[in-house]
Design a protein around this motif. Structure first.
Motif, short mmCIF file in Angstrom:
data_model
loop_
_atom_site.label_atom_id
_atom_site.label_comp_id
_atom_site.label_asym_id
_atom_site.label_seq_id
_atom_site.Cartn_x
_atom_site.Cartn_y
_atom_site.Cartn_z
N ASN A 1 51.41 -1.02 -6.39
CA ASN A 1 51.84 -0.72 -5.03
C ASN A 1 52.36 -1.98 -4.33
N TYR A 2 51.68 -3.11 -4.52
CA TYR A 2 52.17 -4.37 -3.96
C TYR A 2 53.54 -4.71 -4.52
N TRP A 3 53.70 -4.48 -5.80
CA TRP A 3 54.98 -4.76 -6.46
C TRP A 3 56.07 -3.85 -5.89
N ASN A 4 55.76 -2.58 -5.78
CA ASN A 4 56.73 -1.60 -5.29
C ASN A 4 57.13 -1.87 -3.84
N ASP A 5 56.17 -2.25 -3.01
CA ASP A 5 56.42 -2.45 -1.58
C ASP A 5 56.83 -3.88 -1.23
N ASP A 6 57.08 -4.69 -2.24
CA ASP A 6 57.46 -6.10 -2.04
C ASP A 6 56.42 -6.85 -1.20
N PHE A 7 55.17 -6.54 -1.42
CA PHE A 7 54.07 -7.19 -0.71
C PHE A 7 53.50 -8.27 -1.63
N TYR A 8 54.33 -9.28 -1.86
CA TYR A 8 54.01 -10.28 -2.87
C TYR A 8 52.95 -11.28 -2.43
N SER A 9 52.60 -11.32 -1.17
CA SER A 9 51.60 -12.28 -0.72
C SER A 9 50.23 -11.99 -1.33
#
Length: 154
Positions: free
Chosen positions: A21-29
């Motif tokens: 989900n982080y990868w998909n939503d560009d939530f790389y932090s």
């Protein structure tokens, strides 16, 4: 070992779901922090599954990495969210439930392997060396967990 494996199912589901989900939503932090938890949980579960085989003997060098990973998760998650959400009561119901569902399996992954180790290996001569290995693994895990969490705060 069956109890340990079954107790880790939710952790794996949530961990890998969050990771993608982080990868998909560009939530790389949160990427590195979640990757740390996902990989260490997988490592621990693979050892648990290996020890579930009745032909495998329980030895400290096989059990202590499970305990080290779980102890690292307990400290890191307590530092990260558990204290605020559960102990201080600042979390929503779903956050409290999530954190408790993570903490209980980690506590089981500390207590049950240590009990098994005490029953099986109380006469081991290499226990001192294996305890040193445990301390090293725990320290590395904590340092890496703190590092991945602090990188996200920058």
């Amino acid at each position: 070992m069956l109890i340990l494996f079954l107790s880790s199912i939710f952790s794996h589901y949530y961990s890998w779901w969050s990771f993608f989900n982080y990868w998909n939503d560009d939530f790389y932090s949160q990427w590195n922090h979640q990757l740390f938890f996902s990989l260490t949980e997988l490592f621990s579960t693979l050892i648990v599954l290996r020890l579930a085989d009745s032909r495998e003997s329980v030895r400290p060098f096989k059990v202590l990495p499970i305990v080290a990973v779980a102890a690292t998760h307990i400290v890191a998650s307590s530092w990260d969210q558990f204290l605020d959400n559960v102990i201080r009561g600042e979390g929503s119901a779903h956050q409290v439930l999530r954190d408790v569902c993570f903490m209980v399996p980690d506590i089981l992954h500390v207590v049950l392997p240590l009990l098994e180790l005490l029953c099986v290996c109380s006469h081991s001569h290499s226990l001192r060396r294996d305890c040193l290995l445990f301390c090293i693994l725990l320290t590395i895990g904590l340092v890496f967990s703190i590092y991945t969490n602090s990188v996200n705060d920058w």
